[in-house]
Design an enzyme around this catalytic site. Structure first.
Site, PDB file in Angstrom:
ATOM      1  N   CYS A   2      47.552  32.425  50.340  1.00 57.99           N
ATOM      2  CA  CYS A   2      48.231  33.317  51.010  1.00 57.99           C
ATOM      3  C   CYS A   2      49.639  33.493  50.493  1.00 57.99           C
ATOM      4  O   CYS A   2      50.083  32.755  49.699  1.00 57.99           O
ATOM      5  CB  CYS A   2      48.533  32.970  52.691  1.00 57.99           C
ATOM      6  SG  CYS A   2      46.524  32.602  52.933  1.00 57.99           S
ATOM      7  N   ARG A  27      48.476  37.848  46.729  1.00 51.11           N
ATOM      8  CA  ARG A  27      48.176  36.469  47.105  1.00 51.11           C
ATOM      9  C   ARG A  27      47.222  36.496  47.937  1.00 51.11           C
ATOM     10  O   ARG A  27      46.513  35.616  48.420  1.00 51.11           O
ATOM     11  CB  ARG A  27      49.382  35.525  47.382  1.00 51.11           C
ATOM     12  CG  ARG A  27      50.427  35.578  46.149  1.00 51.11           C
ATOM     13  CD  ARG A  27      51.678  34.506  47.038  1.00 51.11           C
ATOM     14  NE  ARG A  27      50.951  33.229  47.361  1.00 51.11           N
ATOM     15  CZ  ARG A  27      51.128  32.223  46.406  1.00 51.11           C
ATOM     16  NH1 ARG A  27      51.363  32.458  45.077  1.00 51.11           N
ATOM     17  NH2 ARG A  27      50.740  31.058  46.647  1.00 51.11           N
ATOM     18  N   TRP A  74      44.733  35.346  52.706  1.00 53.28           N
ATOM     19  CA  TRP A  74      43.525  35.430  52.036  1.00 53.28           C
ATOM     20  C   TRP A  74      42.919  34.385  52.665  1.00 53.28           C
ATOM     21  O   TRP A  74      43.029  33.254  52.335  1.00 53.28           O
ATOM     22  CB  TRP A  74      43.879  35.090  50.442  1.00 53.28           C
ATOM     23  CG  TRP A  74      42.659  34.939  49.631  1.00 53.28           C
ATOM     24  CD1 TRP A  74      41.913  33.690  49.317  1.00 53.28           C
ATOM     25  CD2 TRP A  74      42.082  35.989  48.941  1.00 53.28           C
ATOM     26  NE1 TRP A  74      40.811  34.156  48.564  1.00 53.28           N
ATOM     27  CE2 TRP A  74      40.846  35.434  48.337  1.00 53.28           C
ATOM     28  CE3 TRP A  74      42.380  37.144  48.656  1.00 53.28           C
ATOM     29  CZ2 TRP A  74      39.826  36.034  47.733  1.00 53.28           C
ATOM     30  CZ3 TRP A  74      41.355  38.084  48.192  1.00 53.28           C
ATOM     31  CH2 TRP A  74      39.915  37.449  47.531  1.00 53.28           C
ATOM     32  N   ASN A 100      50.815  28.719  53.768  1.00 57.78           N
ATOM     33  CA  ASN A 100      49.757  28.884  52.627  1.00 57.78           C
ATOM     34  C   ASN A 100      49.261  27.517  52.252  1.00 57.78           C
ATOM     35  O   ASN A 100      49.944  26.532  52.255  1.00 57.78           O
ATOM     36  CB  ASN A 100      50.552  29.402  51.429  1.00 57.78           C
ATOM     37  CG  ASN A 100      49.648  29.694  50.227  1.00 57.78           C
ATOM     38  OD1 ASN A 100      48.337  29.467  50.208  1.00 57.78           O
ATOM     39  ND2 ASN A 100      50.230  29.186  48.950  1.00 57.78           N
ATOM     40  N   GLY A 101      47.966  27.316  52.170  1.00 60.44           N
ATOM     41  CA  GLY A 101      47.447  25.998  51.707  1.00 60.44           C
ATOM     42  C   GLY A 101      46.071  25.648  52.727  1.00 60.44           C
ATOM     43  O   GLY A 101      45.621  26.667  52.984  1.00 60.44           O
ATOM     44  N   GLU A 482      30.252  33.722  27.631  1.00 63.73           N
ATOM     45  CA  GLU A 482      31.451  33.921  28.354  1.00 63.73           C
ATOM     46  C   GLU A 482      32.711  34.332  27.433  1.00 63.73           C
ATOM     47  O   GLU A 482      33.400  35.189  27.743  1.00 63.73           O
ATOM     48  CB  GLU A 482      31.824  32.894  29.603  1.00 63.73           C
ATOM     49  CG  GLU A 482      33.009  33.320  30.429  1.00 63.73           C
ATOM     50  CD  GLU A 482      33.062  34.648  31.147  1.00 63.73           C
ATOM     51  OE1 GLU A 482      32.419  35.149  31.250  1.00 63.73           O
ATOM     52  OE2 GLU A 482      34.330  34.869  31.553  1.00 63.73           O
ATOM     53  N   LYS A 486      34.749  37.856  27.267  1.00 65.85           N
ATOM     54  CA  LYS A 486      36.116  37.925  27.636  1.00 65.85           C
ATOM     55  C   LYS A 486      36.825  38.811  26.430  1.00 65.85           C
ATOM     56  O   LYS A 486      37.724  39.807  26.962  1.00 65.85           O
ATOM     57  CB  LYS A 486      36.967  36.683  27.586  1.00 65.85           C
ATOM     58  CG  LYS A 486      36.611  35.958  28.794  1.00 65.85           C
ATOM     59  CD  LYS A 486      37.401  36.345  30.258  1.00 65.85           C
ATOM     60  CE  LYS A 486      36.760  37.227  31.350  1.00 65.85           C
ATOM     61  NZ  LYS A 486      35.471  37.064  31.529  1.00 65.85           N
ATOM     62  N   GLU A 489      35.489  42.667  26.499  1.00 61.68           N
ATOM     63  CA  GLU A 489      36.117  43.587  27.680  1.00 61.68           C
ATOM     64  C   GLU A 489      37.507  44.142  27.834  1.00 61.68           C
ATOM     65  O   GLU A 489      37.829  44.907  28.516  1.00 61.68           O
ATOM     66  CB  GLU A 489      35.489  42.988  29.126  1.00 61.68           C
ATOM     67  CG  GLU A 489      36.088  41.769  29.460  1.00 61.68           C
ATOM     68  CD  GLU A 489      35.597  41.340  31.059  1.00 61.68           C
ATOM     69  OE1 GLU A 489      35.280  42.139  32.009  1.00 61.68           O
ATOM     70  OE2 GLU A 489      35.552  40.023  31.238  1.00 61.68           O
ATOM     71  N   HIS A 505      17.064  33.141  13.223  1.00 65.55           N
ATOM     72  CA  HIS A 505      16.174  34.156  13.607  1.00 65.55           C
ATOM     73  C   HIS A 505      16.558  35.436  13.757  1.00 65.55           C
ATOM     74  O   HIS A 505      16.115  36.097  14.360  1.00 65.55           O
ATOM     75  CB  HIS A 505      15.607  33.533  15.040  1.00 65.55           C
ATOM     76  CG  HIS A 505      14.887  32.227  14.893  1.00 65.55           C
ATOM     77  ND1 HIS A 505      13.896  31.905  14.581  1.00 65.55           N
ATOM     78  CD2 HIS A 505      15.632  31.177  15.616  1.00 65.55           C
ATOM     79  CE1 HIS A 505      13.573  30.455  14.526  1.00 65.55           C
ATOM     80  NE2 HIS A 505      14.674  30.058  15.378  1.00 65.55           N
ATOM     81  N   LYS A 604      37.179  46.435  38.894  1.00 69.18           N
ATOM     82  CA  LYS A 604      37.002  44.851  39.221  1.00 69.18           C
ATOM     83  C   LYS A 604      35.666  44.407  40.084  1.00 69.18           C
ATOM     84  O   LYS A 604      35.283  43.583  39.694  1.00 69.18           O
ATOM     85  CB  LYS A 604      38.290  44.378  39.957  1.00 69.18           C
ATOM     86  CG  LYS A 604      38.391  42.988  40.587  1.00 69.18           C
ATOM     87  CD  LYS A 604      38.492  41.883  39.386  1.00 69.18           C
ATOM     88  CE  LYS A 604      38.340  40.516  39.724  1.00 69.18           C
ATOM     89  NZ  LYS A 604      38.274  39.768  38.654  1.00 69.18           N
TER      90      LYS A 604
HETATM   91  C1  AGP Z   1      34.045  39.560  34.056  1.00 65.89           C
HETATM   92  O1  AGP Z   1      35.287  39.411  33.457  1.00 65.89           O
HETATM   93  C2  AGP Z   1      33.788  41.168  34.618  1.00 65.89           C
HETATM   94  N1  AGP Z   1      34.884  41.600  35.293  1.00 65.89           N
HETATM   95  C3  AGP Z   1      32.323  41.353  35.315  1.00 65.89           C
HETATM   96  O2  AGP Z   1      31.272  40.758  34.654  1.00 65.89           O
HETATM   97  C4  AGP Z   1      32.111  40.513  36.612  1.00 65.89           C
HETATM   98  O3  AGP Z   1      32.060  39.086  36.457  1.00 65.89           O
HETATM   99  C5  AGP Z   1      30.882  41.208  37.328  1.00 65.89           C
HETATM  100  O4  AGP Z   1      30.971  42.405  37.612  1.00 65.89           O
HETATM  101  C6  AGP Z   1      30.491  40.408  38.507  1.00 65.89           C
HETATM  102  O5  AGP Z   1      31.513  40.608  39.548  1.00 65.89           O
HETATM  103  P1  AGP Z   1      31.246  39.548  40.839  1.00 65.89           P
HETATM  104  O6  AGP Z   1      31.721  38.195  40.347  1.00 65.89           O
HETATM  105  O7  AGP Z   1      32.369  39.814  41.733  1.00 65.89           O
HETATM  106  O8  AGP Z   1      30.009  39.693  41.365  1.00 65.89           O
END
Ligand code: AGP
Length: 609
Positions: A2, A27, A74, A100-101, A482, A486, A489, A505, A604
């Site tokens: 927070c 935050r 938060w 906050n904590g 992963e 990163k 994207e 393969h 997001k």
């Molecule tokens: C990850 O960097 C992306 N922003 C995206 O793959 C994300 O992880 C995915 O949309 C799932 O979102 P969520 O964890 O909020 O469910």
């Protein structure tokens, strides 16, 4: 996580608090509130929702005072609501606290205070602080805060005011960040410098178990025993507009660097002693239910899916429960067969991803028990689950998920270790070693962040590569996937995460000098095979960046460049290796001038199927 602010001076306190909270909305933004001291009483205003709601409420009902505290929340304990929002008050309204904590022992303190006749209004851990300060308050607010802090276990950054003392406020901290702003005839408290940089560039950064008595004409620093503390004022080097990012260029960079703190908060109240069992109060599963489990199904999207893949590996390895992990969008398409005693584990940062929510409902409808591993308290996925274990990452603003990923894995590892313990599926000495490794993660994460420039140098060598291949095996196959996600994207470089065992393969046909390969080759079950894969690629003139444990002598011989990671048990290495791969992707994208916090075409949270 927070945000707290406080002001005492000549200006209207709520104006300063709101301006500071605006810089702290990153935050937390599910509720907000202010409390001001004057005329022998406190005036308080709290709202649910974003800060704009508080601004509107203050326009309608202004609070006139030059001493006050504010908070943007938060949620960690208790859903977003007006009652749960801060400031929290003592029953007589004389003391107000913003926090906050996480107070680990709040449940016990709550029971003790209730037995003394205290009435609780909220579901939060914070409220116990307001009642404790009131219990010890006899006119000296600093002494009351000192005494209350002796009862508190966990993390706190506090701002405290008393209705009968409009000429001072008290701030205190343990494990959560707090700064004291130094003005002319006015002073400030805040969670971070960004909140008050618009008013001053001088602050005291106070340390754990230190506190401040803040008046208009002076600031007195002390430790929690009341011993004076001398501290040089710190001059903030960056301009006010860099505030929300705390001096970082992007939210993503800030969130990568928040991981050590966030890991500590994720472990708080769950694991503190490697020889003690893990406690997951919100799992909502009995020992018999855990012992009776016959199948576990992880499901998620994107980065969260990669965390689920690690979770599947950990669950089978530790708890010896047959486990699978499916993309949420695919799970529904195959009309899954759900056996009795199946547990669905839903992984999601936002708790609002549509594909994941649909998969949750499908599994629930077919009779699975559902628990979720999410970041946003009281989100749709959390509400529809039978049990929830929050990852405690705090708000994640950057579209590319970083701290949420490592904390999703850490949270799932806590669950898997707990299941293994309950089922007696793993020898105790192995569980102790694993718990020790989990407790060391914040420190390992900090070590990796301290090596950022080394990874940046590798990024500088390869940022113009048109294509990339990330290879891993076993528990680090998901790490490879992963790492590739990163990179692709935020830098728009085509990158694939692949099983190294699968190279022969097909994908090995892609290898050429323009294809850079990141090979995760840390010591463990698949180390020798990874060296073989690196040799196959080098034999075809493909450049290789090896990821290796400190001190490895073979990988530097085989690879063109090495990203070094402190040695740790292989089972937690997905968490540590993720960090330099986040940094690598970040700097490559930054060198390419990409819009890192809002990459093209991405959101997001994807709330559409
Ligand atoms: C990850 O960097 C992306 N922003 C995206 O793959 C994300 O992880 C995915 O949309 C799932 O979102 P969520 O964890 O909020 O469910």
């Amino acid at each position: 996580m927070c945000g707290i602010v406080g002001y005492i001076g000549q200006k209207k306190a709520t104006d300063v608090c709101v301006a500071g909270l605006k810089r702290l909305e990153y935050r937390g933004y599910d509720s907000a509130g202010v409390a001001v001291a004057g005329d022998g009483k406190l005036d308080v205003l709290k709202v649910v929702g974003k800060l704009d709601r508080l601004i509107d409420a203050l326009d309608e009902s202004p609070l006139d005072s030059t001493c006050g505290i504010g908070h943007t929340r938060w949620a960690t304990h208790g859903k977003p609501s007006k009652t749960n929002s801060h400031p929290h008050l003592s029953n007589d309204g004389l003391i107000a606290v913003v926090h906050n904590g996480i107070i680990e022992n709040y449940a016990r303190l709550r029971d003790e205070l209730k037995a003394e006749g205290v009435e609780f209004l909220s579901e939060t851990d914070t409220e116990v602080i307001a009642h404790l300060v009131r219990k010890y308050y006899e006119g000296d607010l600093a002494a009351a805060v000192q005494r209350a802090s002796q009862d508190l276990e966990g993390a706190f950054a506090l701002g405290v005011v008393a209705g009968d003392q409009p000429d001072l406020m008290v701030a205190a901290r343990r494990f959560s960040p707090l700064v004291i702003g130094i003005g002319e005839g006015e002073n400030f408290i805040a969670s971070d410098m960004g909140a008050i940089r618009q008013f001053t560039d001088k602050v005291y950064v106070i340390d754990d178990d230190e506190m401040a008595v803040v008046k208009r004409d002076g600031i007195t620093l002390s430790d929690m025993d009341g011993n004076p503390v001398e501290r040089e004022a710190y001059v903030i080097p960056w301009p006010a507009e860099a505030a929300q990012k705390g001096g970082h260029k992007h939210f993503m960079h800030k969130e990568i660097h928040e991981q050590p703190r966030a890991m500590r908060e994720c472990l708080l109240g769950r694991l503190s002693d490697p020889n003690a069992s893990i406690t997951l109060e919100s799992l909502n599963m009995t020992a018999d239910e855990i012992k009776g489990l016959r199948k576990i199904v992880f499901t998620a999207c994107g980065t969260a899916y990669h965390a689920g893949l690690v979770g599947r590996f950990l669950m089978e390895k530790l708890a010896r429960i047959p486990s699978e992990c499916d993309l949420a969008a695919e799970l529904r398409a195959r009309n899954p067969v759900v056996l009795d005693n199946t547990l669905a584990i839903i992984v999601s940062q936002s708790g609002e991803t549509a594909d994941t929510l649909v998969a949750l409902r499908e599994l629930k409808e077919k009779g699975a028990k559902v628990i979720s591993v999410v970041n946003v308290v009281d989100s749709s996925i959390a509400r529809e689950s039978d049990g929830v274990v929050y990852i405690q990452a705090g708000p994640e603003i950057g579209v590319a998920s970083t701290k949420a990923y490592t904390l999703q894995i850490l949270t799932i590892a806590l669950i898997a270790a707990h299941f293994a313990d309950v089922r007696g599926a793993t020898p105790e000495e192995d569980l102790v070693a694993l718990r020790e490794a989990m407790l060391s993660l914040p420190e390992l994460a900090q070590t990796l962040l301290d090596r950022e420039d080394d990874v940046k140098a590798v990024a500088a060598k390869y940022f113009e590569s048109p294509n990339a291949l990330y290879l891993g095996r076993g528990v680090n196959l998901a790490t490879a996937m992963e790492g590739a996600l990163k990179l692709k994207e935020i830098s728009y470089i085509h990158a694939e995460g692949y099983s190294a065992g699968e190279m022969k393969h097909g994908p090995i046909a892609l290898v050429e000098p323009s294809l850079v390969t990141v090979a995760i080759a840390v010591k463990g079950d698949v180390y020798e095979k990874m060296i073989g894969n690196i040799q196959e690629i080098k034999a075809r003139s493909g450049p290789v960046i090896g990821v290796a444990f400190d001190g490895d002598t073979e990988i530097p011989r085989q690879a063109d460049d090495v990203i070094w990671v402190p040695e740790c048990p292989e089972l937690v290495s997905p968490i540590t290796i993720a960090i330099p791969l986040q940094i690598l992707a970040y700097h490559i994208a930054d060198m390419k001038g990409c819009h890192i916090d809002q990459p093209r075409n991405l959101a997001k949270t994807v709330t559409v199927e």
